[in-house]
Scaffold this motif. Sequence first.
Motif, PDB file in Angstrom:
ATOM      1  N   ARG A  68     -26.211 -60.815  35.436  1.00  0.00           N
ATOM      2  CA  ARG A  68     -27.273 -59.906  35.727  1.00  0.00           C
ATOM      3  C   ARG A  68     -27.947 -59.625  34.381  1.00  0.00           C
ATOM      4  NH1 ARG A  68     -28.364 -56.244  39.731  1.00  0.00           N
ATOM      5  NH2 ARG A  68     -26.394 -56.460  40.780  1.00  0.00           N
ATOM      6  N   GLN A  69     -29.210 -59.604  34.870  1.00  0.00           N
ATOM      7  CA  GLN A  69     -30.203 -59.355  33.684  1.00  0.00           C
ATOM      8  C   GLN A  69     -31.043 -58.311  34.131  1.00  0.00           C
ATOM      9  OE1 GLN A  69     -32.393 -63.156  32.436  1.00  0.00           O
ATOM     10  NE2 GLN A  69     -30.480 -63.598  31.099  1.00  0.00           N
ATOM     11  N   GLY A  70     -30.990 -56.965  33.728  1.00  0.00           N
ATOM     12  CA  GLY A  70     -32.030 -55.988  34.136  1.00  0.00           C
ATOM     13  C   GLY A  70     -31.739 -55.707  35.645  1.00  0.00           C
ATOM     14  N   GLU A  74     -28.012 -60.655  40.706  1.00  0.00           N
ATOM     15  CA  GLU A  74     -26.849 -61.297  40.170  1.00  0.00           C
ATOM     16  C   GLU A  74     -27.252 -62.828  40.328  1.00  0.00           C
ATOM     17  OE1 GLU A  74     -23.386 -59.841  42.010  1.00  0.00           O
ATOM     18  OE2 GLU A  74     -23.146 -58.197  40.499  1.00  0.00           O
ATOM     19  N   ARG A  75     -26.715 -63.698  39.354  1.00  0.00           N
ATOM     20  CA  ARG A  75     -26.977 -64.948  39.278  1.00  0.00           C
ATOM     21  C   ARG A  75     -25.410 -65.552  39.186  1.00  0.00           C
ATOM     22  NH1 ARG A  75     -32.266 -67.175  37.318  1.00  0.00           N
ATOM     23  NH2 ARG A  75     -30.964 -68.980  36.694  1.00  0.00           N
ATOM     24  N   THR A  76     -24.996 -66.448  40.147  1.00  0.00           N
ATOM     25  CA  THR A  76     -23.631 -66.827  40.052  1.00  0.00           C
ATOM     26  C   THR A  76     -23.583 -68.466  39.522  1.00  0.00           C
ATOM     27  OG1 THR A  76     -22.939 -65.618  42.244  1.00  0.00           O
ATOM     28  CG2 THR A  76     -21.576 -67.406  41.576  1.00  0.00           C
ATOM     29  N   LEU A  77     -23.020 -68.607  38.383  1.00  0.00           N
ATOM     30  CA  LEU A  77     -22.575 -69.648  37.613  1.00  0.00           C
ATOM     31  C   LEU A  77     -21.568 -70.259  38.248  1.00  0.00           C
ATOM     32  CD1 LEU A  77     -24.773 -68.072  35.978  1.00  0.00           C
ATOM     33  CD2 LEU A  77     -23.731 -69.360  33.889  1.00  0.00           C
TER      34      LEU A  77
END
Length: 214
Positions: A68-70, A74-77
């Motif tokens: 999570r950036q700012g 959310e980005r799931t890798l």
Amino acid sequence: MKRRKLSNPLALAVMVLLSERPMHPYEIARVLRQRGKEHSIKINYGSLYTVVQNLEKHGFVTVADVQRQGNRPERTLYGLTDEGRVEMHDWLADVVAVPAQEYPAFEAGLSLIGALHPDEAVELLTERAAALEVQAAGLRGVLAKLGAELPRLFLLETDHKARMIEAQAGWIRDLLAEIAAGGLAGFDEWRSWHETGDMPEGWSQLEEQLLDST
């Protein structure tokens, strides 16, 4: 070739990228574009999430991290599992080593070309050969440009594609020359069939023989 749980080449491409490092589906799409893989693999970027979900369903990929950036979502890798790494290797090895029966549209067209008048067929084949030669020249230009920037290893599929196009164009030119020289067996009967509407006697006998043998 072994029957696999997934057969979509895009899934194999995703697994290969994830073997390098964990990625988010958006990053996978970006890397595929950067590397020009759409020229060798049919890619539907909108289906990448579905491909990743199918790989996860079969145990070939798993969630490696959630970032999570700012205020961004959310980005799931995703990363390869051990089973996925084995599947990726074996699948890629099969693709490289084992010739698969494919059904190109042009081969289907050649198998049915007798339904066209021979003069039209010659015209269409001439048109195709010219188009293929333009395509091959374009690919050679791309290879010349990229060859100054990239190792040949990363250009193999483009070189292969150019050579296959050149080979097909050369085959068509040879066929057209054979027709022009009057050397294509069956050509006169082909023309007679279209101009009289009557099936050549020799063809009818051949068809009967084939039916009797089955």
